[in-house]
Design a protein around this motif. Structure first.
Motif, short mmCIF file in Angstrom:
data_model
loop_
_atom_site.label_atom_id
_atom_site.label_comp_id
_atom_site.label_asym_id
_atom_site.label_seq_id
_atom_site.Cartn_x
_atom_site.Cartn_y
_atom_site.Cartn_z
N ASP A 116 13.33 -29.36 -24.16
CA ASP A 116 13.72 -30.36 -25.15
C ASP A 116 14.18 -31.68 -24.54
O ASP A 116 14.68 -32.55 -25.26
CB ASP A 116 14.80 -29.81 -26.08
CG ASP A 116 14.29 -28.63 -26.91
OD1 ASP A 116 13.10 -28.63 -27.27
OD2 ASP A 116 15.08 -27.71 -27.17
N LEU A 117 14.01 -31.83 -23.24
CA LEU A 117 14.42 -33.07 -22.57
C LEU A 117 13.29 -34.09 -22.55
O LEU A 117 12.11 -33.72 -22.56
CB LEU A 117 14.86 -32.79 -21.13
CG LEU A 117 16.05 -31.85 -20.94
CD1 LEU A 117 16.32 -31.67 -19.44
CD2 LEU A 117 17.27 -32.36 -21.65
N GLU A 118 13.66 -35.34 -22.52
CA GLU A 118 12.68 -36.43 -22.35
C GLU A 118 12.06 -36.30 -20.96
O GLU A 118 12.74 -35.93 -20.01
CB GLU A 118 13.43 -37.76 -22.48
CG GLU A 118 12.55 -38.97 -22.52
CD GLU A 118 11.77 -39.11 -23.81
OE1 GLU A 118 10.55 -39.36 -23.73
OE2 GLU A 118 12.36 -38.98 -24.90
N GLU A 119 10.80 -36.59 -20.86
CA GLU A 119 10.10 -36.59 -19.56
C GLU A 119 10.58 -37.78 -18.74
O GLU A 119 10.66 -38.90 -19.25
CB GLU A 119 8.60 -36.70 -19.79
CG GLU A 119 7.77 -36.62 -18.55
CD GLU A 119 7.43 -35.20 -18.13
OE1 GLU A 119 7.16 -35.00 -16.94
OE2 GLU A 119 7.42 -34.32 -19.00
N ALA A 120 10.94 -37.54 -17.49
CA ALA A 120 11.36 -38.62 -16.60
C ALA A 120 10.13 -39.46 -16.24
O ALA A 120 9.23 -39.00 -15.56
CB ALA A 120 12.01 -38.07 -15.33
N ALA A 121 10.09 -40.66 -16.77
CA ALA A 121 8.96 -41.56 -16.54
C ALA A 121 9.41 -42.98 -16.87
O ALA A 121 10.41 -43.17 -17.57
CB ALA A 121 7.78 -41.18 -17.43
N VAL A 122 8.69 -43.94 -16.37
CA VAL A 122 8.97 -45.34 -16.68
C VAL A 122 7.86 -45.83 -17.60
O VAL A 122 6.68 -45.66 -17.30
CB VAL A 122 9.04 -46.19 -15.39
CG1 VAL A 122 9.42 -47.62 -15.72
CG2 VAL A 122 10.05 -45.58 -14.42
#
Length: 141
Positions: A116-122
């Motif tokens: 349920d976490l946001e994907e680490a990305a820019v």
């Protein structure tokens, strides 16, 4: 005439012009992230009253320094700790492993904890706008 560069500061709030002529708003967090408020305004002056965010993602600094997103407010975080974005997930496709990214550190994790976490990305500007507008084509799930 000397042109002053726009300085990105944690707590800055930007008005984000949308294709439907409305405005979303984003608040700068530490670690090159921006929180996109849930509330949408009809004008740049209709700033969100509540600190409620739809999502928080990494954003390229050139997006914040461009002339498209306008600095409209500064809202200090209640504490240093709250200025950090929440934990984000990292999936290594080669190894098939999961990790959590938080405060510049990566630690091993599980699929369940990362689910349920946001994907680490820019994100680029158009990706953020698409997501605000409800087009979830950039969601990697």
């Amino acid at each position: 005439m000397k042109i002053k560069k726009k300085r990105v500061k944690v707590g800055n709030v930007y008005a984000i012009p949308l294709p439907d002529k409305k405005y979303a708003f984003g608040k700068v967090y530490k670690d090159a992230c921006i929180g996109i408020y849930k509330e949408i305004g009809n004008t740049m002056e209709e700033l969100p009253k509540k600190e409620e965010f739809d999502f928080i993602v990494g954003v390229y600094q050139d997006v914040l320094k461009s002339r498209k997103w306008l600095l409209v407010d500064y809202r200090e975080f209640p504490s240093e700790e709250e200025a950090w974005p929440p934990e984000m997930s990292v999936y290594d496709t080669m190894a098939g492993t999961y990790s959590i990214y938080y405060k510049g550190e990566i630690s091993p994790s599980t699929e369940k904890k990362c689910r349920d976490l946001e994907e680490a990305a820019v994100w680029e500007e158009e990706h953020i706008i698409d997501r605000i507008m409800g087009d979830d084509k950039w969601n990697w799930d």
